[in-house]
Design a protein around this motif. Structure first.
Motif, PDB file in Angstrom:
ATOM      1  N   GLY A   1       0.808  -1.214   0.000  1.00 33.86           N
ATOM      2  CA  GLY A   1       0.000   0.000   0.000  1.00 33.86           C
ATOM      3  C   GLY A   1       0.838   1.259   0.000  1.00 33.86           C
ATOM      4  O   GLY A   1       0.531   2.233  -0.702  1.00 33.86           O
TER       5      GLY A   1
ATOM      6  N   ALA B   1      -4.992  -3.068   0.495  1.00 35.15           N
ATOM      7  CA  ALA B   1      -3.669  -3.639   0.788  1.00 35.15           C
ATOM      8  C   ALA B   1      -3.587  -3.947   2.276  1.00 35.15           C
ATOM      9  O   ALA B   1      -2.686  -3.492   2.979  1.00 35.15           O
ATOM     10  CB  ALA B   1      -2.570  -2.673   0.362  1.00 35.15           C
TER      11      ALA B   1
ATOM     12  N   ALA C   1       4.674  -7.865  -2.792  1.00 33.56           N
ATOM     13  CA  ALA C   1       3.661  -6.843  -2.535  1.00 33.56           C
ATOM     14  C   ALA C   1       4.138  -5.480  -3.012  1.00 33.56           C
ATOM     15  O   ALA C   1       3.366  -4.694  -3.592  1.00 33.56           O
ATOM     16  CB  ALA C   1       3.342  -6.798  -1.041  1.00 33.56           C
TER      17      ALA C   1
ATOM     18  N   GLY D   1       2.348  -3.277  -5.894  1.00 35.14           N
ATOM     19  CA  GLY D   1       1.922  -1.901  -5.653  1.00 35.14           C
ATOM     20  C   GLY D   1       2.510  -0.939  -6.671  1.00 35.14           C
ATOM     21  O   GLY D   1       1.827  -0.012  -7.139  1.00 35.14           O
TER      22      GLY D   1
END
Length: 468
Positions: A17, A139, A315, A319
């Motif tokens: 995120g 997220a 991740a 993102g």
């Protein structure tokens, strides 16, 4: 044209995120990020980073022991749990502050509240405020799975709580056989805790190469970890200041703490996903396409909440790809097929690419190159440990499909091996690379003998020697 309060609203300020928010803001997007706990997510606050700091702590006992063989006398060494935890907490607070600062420098507004979906373009904050957004990114990561429906489950701890124990457990029983279970088993054993791992199966590290799965047991046992295979915890009872753990065969184990490390669950509960109609997969994760988009066009998801490849660097890349694609006009997607990963046990495991079994299951004809040797350091320290290395090579084009390492610095080595596999390196490329001697990594470019299958481990050499 519809007007929204922000261009992007991110729910969850973990690694994925935060990266998405910063990159999107860099493209000029108006971005808000809601986080109900601490900025940084699982990895920074109660995952990879604090765990690795504790892994370092657990290795010092072995270093002190090894020093004697090199002429050192180490006297009076003493470990203090409270000091480790306090210093770890200071570092985590520093990192969290850095995450805050980087978001703010990027122009991202941080909202320290829980946020839930109200419709495809609206989130409702805990204080009742509603924020509209052109795009919403979820997220929220994942949490430890407490799926054992047993008496006394509440007496067990998870990887969340172990970072904050006031006292080091003198003994602990850990149920699980994955990264988290084995890393904590290894580091706690290094710190002097009596560790027993309970696992319902007969092998550890599901999904890893079979050779690694076999050898890691021997190495961990050599470092003081005991195993109860074919067993599960049936009940936990408080007794005498500790815990009495009943196994499925009727036996009882006694320990100061019980840790449940049986997997993680995507954080999708209570986000309003059902209200908006966002589809979940069988694992309860948000179902997304290659571009991280859900079935609702304005809603995306990255990281562990999608249950694709649950690793922090993945991740982060998801993102970044999302922000480049949606806000930067530079569309790309993450390739999840070739991801280097490590298990920070003692010794470390480092792997990238296909296992031998996976390659054969795809119908590939493969050559197997592997070696096992005593590392140079152990020749003077006297420690009974070995290094193992294995390459899986496609017979069709000589391309290296997978590399599997067990031994000191495997994580560092496998990162660069991952570069080689990403660009399609062949065994011939490895062979024509000059070896760096003396090092363990040189064995990867001096492997010559093929082995027919995993059921035949290589002859064990006495120690690391240059290839002749």
């Amino acid at each position: 044209m519809t007007s929204y309060d922000v261009d992007l609203f991110v729910i969850g300020a973990g690694s994925g995120g935060v990266r998405a928010a910063r990159i999107a803001a860099g493209y000029g997007a108006r971005v808000k990020v809601a986080e109900e706990y601490r900025v940084g997510g699982t990895c920074v606050i109660r995952g990879c980073v604090p765990k690795k700091l504790m892994v370092y702590a657990g290795r010092f006992a072995g270093e002190f022991e090894d020093a004697a063989g090199f002429g050192w006398t180490v006297e009076g060494a003493r470990f203090d749990w409270a000091t480790l935890i306090a210093n770890k907490d200071k570092e985590i607070a520093r990192l969290e502050a850095a995450y805050h600062a980087n978001l703010q420098k990027s122009g991202v507004e941080i909202v320290p509240q829980r946020a839930e979906l109200e419709d495809a373009h609206t989130v409702r904050l805990a204080d009742g405020t509603r924020v509209t957004a052109g795009t919403i990114l979820i997220a929220t990561g994942a949490r430890p799975n407490l799926g054992l429906d047993i008496p006394g489950r509440e007496l067990g701890i998870t990887s969340n709580e172990i970072f904050h124990l006031e006292r080091q457990p003198g003994s602990i029983v850990i149920q699980g056989a994955g990264y988290i279970a084995l890393e904590f088993a290894s580091l706690l054993a290094g710190l002097g805790t009596k560790v027993t791992v309970v696992h319902r199966g007969d092998k550890l590290l599901r999904g890893f190469d079979d050779d690694i799965r076999e050898l890691i047991v021997k190495e961990l046992e050599g470092h003081g970890v005991a195993f109860e295979f074919g067993a599960t915890i049936e009940a936990i009872h408080a007794e005498g200041g500790g815990k009495r753990i009943r196994l499925n065969d009727g036996r009882d184990l006694f320990a100061d703490e019980v840790m449940l490390a049986i997997g993680r669950t995507p954080n999708t509960t209570g986000l309003g996903l059902d209200k908006v109609g966002v589809h979940l997969n069988e694992a309860g994760a948000i179902a997304v396409d290659a571009g991280s988009r859900s079935n609702i066009p304005s809603i995306y998801a990255v990281g562990d909440v999608t249950d694709r490849a649950n690793l922090t660097p993945v991740a982060i890349r998801e993102g970044h790809a999302f922000a480049d694609t949606v806000f930067g006009g530079k569309p790309w997607s993450v390739d999840h097929s070739l991801i280097p990963t490590a298990v920070f046990t003692e010794p470390e495991v480092g792997v990238v690419g296909l296992t031998e079994a996976e390659a054969r299951a795809q119908g590939r004809r493969v050559d197997i190159y592997k070696t096992s040797f005593r590392p140079m350091k152990a020749t003077l320290s006297g420690r009974q440990t070995r290094v193992f290395m294995k390459l899986v090579v496609d017979q069709k084009d000589n391309r290296v499909l997978g590399a599997h390492l067990l031994g000191e610095a495997s994580a560092e080595i496998i990162q660069l091996v991952g570069v080689l596999l990403t660009v399609g390196a062949t065994k011939a490329d490895f062979d024509r690379t000059v070896a760096l001697h003396p090092s363990a990594a040189e064995e990867l470019v001096t492997l010559r003998d093929r082995h027919p299958s995993s059921d035949q481990l290589p002859e064990a050499s006495a120690e690391m020697t240059p290839a002749i």
